[in-house]
Design a protein around this motif. Sequence first.
Motif, mmCIF file in Angstrom:
data_model
loop_
_atom_site.group_PDB
_atom_site.id
_atom_site.type_symbol
_atom_site.label_atom_id
_atom_site.label_comp_id
_atom_site.label_asym_id
_atom_site.label_seq_id
_atom_site.Cartn_x
_atom_site.Cartn_y
_atom_site.Cartn_z
ATOM 1 N N GLY A 362 -3.824 -17.810 -31.006
ATOM 2 C CA GLY A 362 -5.103 -18.012 -30.343
ATOM 3 C C GLY A 362 -5.292 -16.990 -29.241
ATOM 4 N N PRO A 363 -6.401 -17.091 -28.507
ATOM 5 C CA PRO A 363 -6.708 -16.091 -27.473
ATOM 6 C C PRO A 363 -5.841 -16.239 -26.232
ATOM 7 N N ASP A 364 -5.673 -15.135 -25.533
ATOM 8 C CA ASP A 364 -5.012 -15.141 -24.230
ATOM 9 C C ASP A 364 -6.108 -15.220 -23.176
ATOM 10 N N ASP A 365 -6.249 -16.392 -22.552
ATOM 11 C CA ASP A 365 -7.313 -16.558 -21.559
ATOM 12 C C ASP A 365 -6.844 -16.229 -20.147
ATOM 13 N N ARG A 366 -5.592 -15.748 -20.027
ATOM 14 C CA ARG A 366 -5.023 -15.310 -18.744
ATOM 15 C C ARG A 366 -5.074 -16.427 -17.684
ATOM 16 N N SER A 367 -4.962 -17.631 -18.141
ATOM 17 C CA SER A 367 -5.003 -18.771 -17.234
ATOM 18 C C SER A 367 -3.618 -19.064 -16.671
ATOM 19 N N LYS A 368 -3.577 -19.929 -15.668
ATOM 20 C CA LYS A 368 -2.298 -20.330 -15.082
ATOM 21 C C LYS A 368 -1.448 -21.082 -16.092
ATOM 22 N N ILE A 369 -2.082 -21.947 -16.890
ATOM 23 C CA ILE A 369 -1.302 -22.716 -17.860
ATOM 24 C C ILE A 369 -0.760 -21.796 -18.946
ATOM 25 N N ARG A 370 -1.512 -20.773 -19.319
ATOM 26 C CA ARG A 370 -1.011 -19.799 -20.304
ATOM 27 C C ARG A 370 0.235 -19.111 -19.740
#
Length: 695
Positions: A362-370
Amino acid sequence: MTKKGDIFSQAMASLQAGRLGDAEQLFKNVLRQQPNHLGALNLLGIMLTQLQRYAEAESYLKSALKLNANSDVTLYNYGIILKALKRPGEALERFSQAISVKPDVAETWNNRGTVLSELKRDDEAIADFDRAIALQPNYAEASYNKGKSLVEIKHPNEALAAFDRALSLKPVLAEAWLGRGHAYDELKRFPEALAAFDQALSINPNLAEASLGRGGVFTRMKRYGDAVGAYERAMALKNDIAGAEGSRLFAKKNICDWTNYDAECARLIANLRKGNANVLPFELLSMSASPADQLLRTKGWIADKFPPSAKALWQGEVYRHDRIRIAYLSADFREHAVSYLVAGLFEAHDKSRFQTTGISFGPDDRSKIRDRIVRSFDDFVDAHAQGDADIAGMIRAREIDIVVDLTGLTADARIGIFAQRPAPIQVNFLGYSGTMGAPYIDYIIADQIVIPEHSRDFYVEKIVTMPDCYLANDNARVIADSVFSREKQGLPPSGFVFCCFNNNYKISPQYFDLWMRLLKQVEGSVLWLRKDNTEVVDHLRKGAAARGVDGERLLFAKHVADIDQHLARMRLADLFLDTQPYGAQTTASDALWSGLPILTILGETFVGRAAASLVTAIGLPELIAQDLAAYERMALELATAPATLAEIRRKLAANRQITPLFDTRRYTRHIEAAYTAMHRRQQAGLPPDHIVVPG
């Protein structure tokens, strides 16, 4: 007397002039006088094929083949008929024979490629399309077919290049525009997908598949009203088009448009039971409370779309590693419910015994959880740009012992990876709460409530029964310190707040009727709901008014980007009302973690029993109603007896830290015990079997 040759010439002239009825009779006259006339047998077979009289056509070509087994023309035409008769294996054989006789005919390579694609052998199909293009560079249809196969194996960018080539050769090839739409859809470039589907329809207004594609894109854009219209157009053009009926009803459910709801659900399920399934497995979860229906649909869908690969990548080898190698695969390693549930599990794994790999498609949303998810693994692979075969090959090359599918049959699923059997043990966990119906998925993670012993026959997988609850939870989840006021959330300053933050498609008219009765009986109460789209607000408020309730008593929560803020505002509600047949799972976990009691019913299916599992694991089985009447009675009692509800909330707050539901480390040890048992059986040469994990 007319000579035989003259009759054949007359038949040819009639065929060329489009007088097919005359041509048919004349060819048959030739055959009455000369049964072994090869030309008449072939041409009559071709003509009948054009008339879609395939069974008759086959008899003539079969006779022609007996006369000349090495006629590439006859073999080719026979292959075309077998394709039309839905006998792809035999068609493949005929096209292959034709190629062996005459290998320089582009049309034969192209048609063999389409059969290989139908057999889910798309890599081989692409090689055939490339050969056809090499023989005939201006062959637009071969480029289109190549693009179609590339979409199937998850190479949408390469597919776009193939479709572009096809359209450069034949700009009015509607099917190539259709293919572009599917490729853009796969890339989530939705406006471009719609434009491509629209272009296909401008060329061929009767191309039902383009309207179906538009419906899918509108659904993913949450433009559900437009989706309903697109699906209806597809069905008007082609009443049996696969998937349209179920997807149309699902789109309606997302905006709570319940026009003819009961009749449409009943028809869909009746057709499923007759063998005429027209609904996706995930869509069915909110339409049928029968585990038998769900099993029937998933098995049929998997057999059609993702049958086991002709040659499994893992061939029975026994790996010998110092640690058990586990790979978790997901489209949702990002801001998504799955990530919030499993982050603590990944971090708590015993790395001395388990080597963990995360594979993201899936996409890398560059979030903290990622970022947290990535750091939790020994190794993390961003494979979103790789095809199914590439990912499966990587798993095999790494000698992964156990692959765990966290996406299942939900959005952006990649079932094609698992169909290739890249690992000895393959597990359905968390992402899809039901059987996947796939012979290559060995286990499903469950518990004694979501899959009781009497329901095991409705699962293709072997059941792993966890001792507490099937759902992973992360006890490090933060609830914001923000103190939300009712006024800022649009809630009244006083009065009882019923809420249901389940997805809108889970609400049924039966439950909505019940909720409106509660609002009538509890003075000053409101119902707080999730706002997934703008259309749902209008439908539900009008529905409330039609039931004698002021529509303004229905309030809608706006999306909050930060999950910790959402958890904090949930505390403003008094009681969460669950739904059936598809109930709360992650949403139930959110409610309980935030201290909000959830009232549920023990349903028939995994998704209908999930919330019951959660409230049991946190020590509140008294929140499980046995039927709809008890559910309504209990909701009314809790809304009108403040002391009783306060005691439940007190108990919930106390139990949050001492009961199993949110004990992440305990859960991790239990699932590791399950993995160890799976691995031990496989290492001993034993097949998968049910596993009961001790508490």
